[in-house]
Design an enzyme around this catalytic site. Structure first.
Site, PDB file in Angstrom:
ATOM      1  N   GLY A  44       8.955   2.171 -13.412  1.00 10.02           N
ATOM      2  CA  GLY A  44       8.334   1.091 -12.697  1.00 10.02           C
ATOM      3  C   GLY A  44       9.161  -0.240 -13.035  1.00 10.02           C
ATOM      4  O   GLY A  44       9.146  -1.339 -12.486  1.00 10.02           O
TER       5      GLY A  44
ATOM      6  N   TYR B 195      16.499   3.910  -3.779  1.00 12.00           N
ATOM      7  CA  TYR B 195      15.581   4.084  -2.485  1.00 12.00           C
ATOM      8  C   TYR B 195      16.429   3.717  -1.433  1.00 12.00           C
ATOM      9  O   TYR B 195      15.926   3.102  -0.436  1.00 12.00           O
ATOM     10  CB  TYR B 195      14.400   3.309  -2.915  1.00 12.00           C
ATOM     11  CG  TYR B 195      13.448   3.857  -3.912  1.00 12.00           C
ATOM     12  CD1 TYR B 195      12.823   4.982  -3.938  1.00 12.00           C
ATOM     13  CD2 TYR B 195      13.458   2.877  -4.975  1.00 12.00           C
ATOM     14  CE1 TYR B 195      12.415   5.451  -5.257  1.00 12.00           C
ATOM     15  CE2 TYR B 195      12.718   3.564  -6.284  1.00 12.00           C
ATOM     16  CZ  TYR B 195      12.229   4.551  -6.295  1.00 12.00           C
ATOM     17  OH  TYR B 195      11.740   4.943  -7.414  1.00 12.00           O
TER      18      TYR B 195
ATOM     19  N   GLY C 173      13.466   4.887 -12.550  1.00 15.29           N
ATOM     20  CA  GLY C 173      14.324   5.290 -11.481  1.00 15.29           C
ATOM     21  C   GLY C 173      15.052   4.175 -10.707  1.00 15.29           C
ATOM     22  O   GLY C 173      16.275   4.009 -10.876  1.00 15.29           O
ATOM     23  N   ARG C 174      14.475   3.043 -10.262  1.00 18.42           N
ATOM     24  CA  ARG C 174      15.070   1.933  -9.721  1.00 18.42           C
ATOM     25  C   ARG C 174      16.161   1.245 -10.901  1.00 18.42           C
ATOM     26  O   ARG C 174      17.067   0.974 -10.412  1.00 18.42           O
ATOM     27  CB  ARG C 174      13.916   0.917  -9.273  1.00 18.42           C
ATOM     28  CG  ARG C 174      14.483  -0.492  -8.617  1.00 18.42           C
ATOM     29  CD  ARG C 174      13.491  -1.709  -8.429  1.00 18.42           C
ATOM     30  NE  ARG C 174      12.295  -1.032  -8.130  1.00 18.42           N
ATOM     31  CZ  ARG C 174      11.847  -0.845  -6.803  1.00 18.42           C
ATOM     32  NH1 ARG C 174      12.684  -0.872  -5.721  1.00 18.42           N
ATOM     33  NH2 ARG C 174      10.812  -0.074  -6.299  1.00 18.42           N
TER      34      ARG C 174
ATOM     35  N   CYS D 182      16.325   1.043  17.787  1.00 21.93           N
ATOM     36  CA  CYS D 182      15.813   0.713  18.925  1.00 21.93           C
ATOM     37  C   CYS D 182      14.184   0.176  18.487  1.00 21.93           C
ATOM     38  O   CYS D 182      13.139   0.967  18.975  1.00 21.93           O
ATOM     39  CB  CYS D 182      15.498   1.906  20.106  1.00 21.93           C
ATOM     40  SG  CYS D 182      14.988   1.174  21.554  1.00 21.93           S
ATOM     41  N   GLU D 183      13.715  -0.567  17.832  1.00 17.72           N
ATOM     42  CA  GLU D 183      12.588  -1.007  17.337  1.00 17.72           C
ATOM     43  C   GLU D 183      12.721  -2.323  17.108  1.00 17.72           C
ATOM     44  O   GLU D 183      13.568  -2.962  16.157  1.00 17.72           O
ATOM     45  CB  GLU D 183      12.084  -0.253  16.115  1.00 17.72           C
ATOM     46  CG  GLU D 183      11.452   1.083  16.432  1.00 17.72           C
ATOM     47  CD  GLU D 183      10.656   1.538  15.440  1.00 17.72           C
ATOM     48  OE1 GLU D 183       9.801   0.820  14.744  1.00 17.72           O
ATOM     49  OE2 GLU D 183      10.455   2.917  15.314  1.00 17.72           O
TER      50      GLU D 183
ATOM     51  N   TYR E 115       8.675  -2.577   3.178  1.00 17.70           N
ATOM     52  CA  TYR E 115       7.877  -3.264   2.335  1.00 17.70           C
ATOM     53  C   TYR E 115       8.151  -4.652   2.384  1.00 17.70           C
ATOM     54  O   TYR E 115       7.993  -5.354   1.371  1.00 17.70           O
ATOM     55  CB  TYR E 115       8.287  -2.937   0.749  1.00 17.70           C
ATOM     56  CG  TYR E 115       8.396  -1.312   0.543  1.00 17.70           C
ATOM     57  CD1 TYR E 115       7.406  -0.515   0.712  1.00 17.70           C
ATOM     58  CD2 TYR E 115       9.726  -0.860   0.327  1.00 17.70           C
ATOM     59  CE1 TYR E 115       7.638   0.908   0.410  1.00 17.70           C
ATOM     60  CE2 TYR E 115       9.837   0.606   0.065  1.00 17.70           C
ATOM     61  CZ  TYR E 115       8.758   1.357  -0.056  1.00 17.70           C
ATOM     62  OH  TYR E 115       8.965   2.751  -0.135  1.00 17.70           O
TER      63      TYR E 115
HETATM   64  N1  LLP Z   1       7.627   8.284 -11.844  1.00 18.17           N
HETATM   65  C1  LLP Z   1       6.713   8.515 -10.759  1.00 18.17           C
HETATM   66  C2  LLP Z   1       5.620   9.565 -10.932  1.00 18.17           C
HETATM   67  C3  LLP Z   1       6.975   7.855  -9.467  1.00 18.17           C
HETATM   68  O1  LLP Z   1       6.379   8.167  -8.629  1.00 18.17           O
HETATM   69  C4  LLP Z   1       7.992   7.020  -9.577  1.00 18.17           C
HETATM   70  C5  LLP Z   1       8.286   6.220  -8.000  1.00 18.17           C
HETATM   71  C6  LLP Z   1       8.778   6.497 -10.457  1.00 18.17           C
HETATM   72  C7  LLP Z   1       8.563   7.394 -11.640  1.00 18.17           C
HETATM   73  C8  LLP Z   1      10.015   5.729 -10.506  1.00 18.17           C
HETATM   74  O2  LLP Z   1       9.540   4.273 -10.417  1.00 18.17           O
HETATM   75  P1  LLP Z   1      10.867   3.232 -10.395  1.00 18.17           P
HETATM   76  O3  LLP Z   1      11.136   3.079 -11.944  1.00 18.17           O
HETATM   77  O4  LLP Z   1      11.838   3.701  -9.628  1.00 18.17           O
HETATM   78  O5  LLP Z   1      10.021   2.162 -10.083  1.00 18.17           O
HETATM   79  N2  LLP Z   1      10.406   3.329  -2.295  1.00 18.17           N
HETATM   80  C9  LLP Z   1       9.772   2.200  -3.019  1.00 18.17           C
HETATM   81  C10 LLP Z   1       9.447   2.764  -4.486  1.00 18.17           C
HETATM   82  C11 LLP Z   1       8.507   3.911  -4.638  1.00 18.17           C
HETATM   83  C12 LLP Z   1       8.425   4.402  -5.787  1.00 18.17           C
HETATM   84  C13 LLP Z   1       7.824   5.731  -6.033  1.00 18.17           C
HETATM   85  N3  LLP Z   1       7.509   6.185  -7.134  1.00 18.17           N
HETATM   86  C14 LLP Z   1      10.822   1.074  -3.081  1.00 18.17           C
HETATM   87  O6  LLP Z   1      11.851   1.222  -2.444  1.00 18.17           O
HETATM   88  O7  LLP Z   1      10.635   0.091  -3.591  1.00 18.17           O
END
Ligand code: LLP
Length: 419
Positions: free
Chosen positions: A228, A373, A273-274, A344-345, A314
């Site tokens: 996160g 993402y 992740g991000r 087309c939206e 989002y």
């Molecule tokens: N661990 C789990 C169990 C998760 O579901 C996620 C993200 C992460 C780790 C990594 O989260 P991060 O560090 O990337 O925030 N598509 C959305 C974000 C969805 C995140 C889903 N789960 C966006 O583009 O903002």
């Protein structure tokens, strides 16, 4: 200031957006290896505590070549699906470096991981029971819901009352009962409270909760605190990055005290992740049309939401850079524009009401911080082709790391009746 970001970090190495687009086509995802490696190191060193490991959350970007780099940097990885496991193994991750975080998965998907020697987490009592029935005596982890969450949008808050994730702490007796019933070894607990925070307080609070819960189980080998970690999407407005140093130090104090009291060998994990990939990616697109409609200046591009869905899904903000073809920037002619795609939206806009230098047809646009993402959520909607991906390597040279879809790719899964 326009193009502030890519200029400052020499994002494009030996080349530039115009050359990249003419060589690989538009739209195009471009990644910078140096930034990616630096972000991996930030997270590897995030918590100054010896038994800490960063586990990259594959869903943010699963390009095989980027996964290889992340593995080289020593990170482990989490997977949400057999597909992600398949890619991680192909990128050279060993089974013990992968953590499968299942959410409502089938028995076949559980067994896919178990048969490969990959530890998995289940996130409901019913999945714990299913796991036990099919793999009695096995190792398992459970995902806990700490009771609150955080995130940049409701859709990405994954802790608290309003989400489908995790098992609440009032179910601990039932977790223990199923573990006993099937003779399982509960080797880990994990959580993830949501995606994108810019200060550490809520995460730290949630870690306190999971540590308390962990005290109620014996024999744990790891505690995974989740991901996160946010990145500053509003760079042109000087948004500050997440301050990792004191955040990590506060966690180190908590974790080492817990380990000392309960289990000095326990491994603590995070799941970024991000943070790892977002800033290493820029999405390039091309201006194909302009129009004024009821006072709104539309810039029509090939950046439909099939390529980057975050703004539409989002209301997410991405800074926009412009790379005019064959002319200098003309800041004097800045005006407010809405950048739209070719889907087309009517919701198909990547940036609304932005002040940008006057754009002309053929100019290139860069969508900053698109590494997370972006491609991983792209699609063939409207039978558009997903873009190619290019890596700017450490020495400044570039190479193709995924080719663009072809029209024939759109036909390849059909089963034609030959009778
Ligand atoms: N661990 C789990 C169990 C998760 O579901 C996620 C993200 C992460 C780790 C990594 O989260 P991060 O560090 O990337 O925030 N598509 C959305 C974000 C969805 C995140 C889903 N789960 C966006 O583009 O903002």
């Amino acid at each position: 200031m326009q193009n502030y970001f890519t200029k400052k970090v020499n994002f494009y190495g030996d080349t530039n957006p115009k050359n990249l687009v003419s060589e690989y086509g538009s739209p195009l995802y471009v990644y910078n290896e140096k930034i990616l490696r630096q972000r991996c190191r930030d997270m590897a060193d995030f918590i100054p505590y010896s038994n800490y490991k960063a586990s990259y959350s594959t869903k943010a970007n699963s390009n095989l070549e980027l996964l290889k780099i992340i593995r080289e940097e020593g990170l482990h990885a989490d997977a949400m699906s057999p597909g992600e496991i398949h890619l991680l193994l192909a990128a050279g991750f060993r089974p013990e470096q992968i953590f499968y975080i299942g959410n409502n998965v089938s028995v076949e998907e559980m067994m896919f991981a178990v048969n490969k020697g990959i530890t998995m987490s289940v996130d409901s009592l019913s999945q714990l029971r299913t796991f036990g029935q099919f793999n009695p005596g096995g190792n398992v982890a459970v995902r806990i819901n700490p009771g609150f969450g955080i995130g940049h949008h409701d859709k990405v808050v994954t802790g608290g009352k309003d989400t489908k994730f995790g098992i609440n702490d009032d179910c601990i007796p039932e977790i223990k009962a199923w573990i006993k019933e099937f003779n399982l070894n509960l080797i880990g607990i994990n959580q993830h409270i949501g995606s994108l925070f810019m200060e550490g307080d809520t995460y730290i609070q949630s870690v306190k909760v999971i540590l308390q819960i962990a005290e109620q189980f014996e024999g744990l080998r790891f505690i995974d605190m989740g991901g996160g970690f946010g990145i500053p999407y509003q760079k042109q407005d000087n948004e500050a990055p997440l301050e990792l140093k004191s955040f990590g130090e506060q966690l180190a104090i908590l974790l080492s005290a817990w380990a000392e009291r309960n289990n000095p060998d326990i491994m603590f994990m995070s799941e970024p992740g991000r943070y790892i990939v977002a800033e290493s990616g820029v999405l390039l697109g091309t201006v194909h049309a302009q129009k004024e409609n009821s006072g709104v200046n539309y810039v029509g591009t090939d950046l439909g939401f099939n390529v980057l869905v975050r703004p539409v899904m989002y209301d997410a903000w991405h800074d926009i850079e412009v790379y005019p073809i064959d002319k200098e920037y003309a800041y004097s002619s800045e005006k407010r524009v809405t950048i739209v795609g070719n889907i087309c939206e009517s919701g198909d806009a990547i940036a609304n009401n932005r002040k940008l230098p006057a754009l002309s047809i053929g100019d290139i646009i860069g969508v900053v911080d698109a590494g997370a993402y972006g491609y991983s959520m792209s699609s063939n909607y409207n039978n558009r082709l997903r873009p190619a991906e290019v890596l700017i390597q450490r020495d400044g040279s570039h190479r193709l790391i995924r080719r663009r879809d072809t029209l024939d790719d759109l036909l390849q899964n059909f089963c034609t009746d030959k009778g």
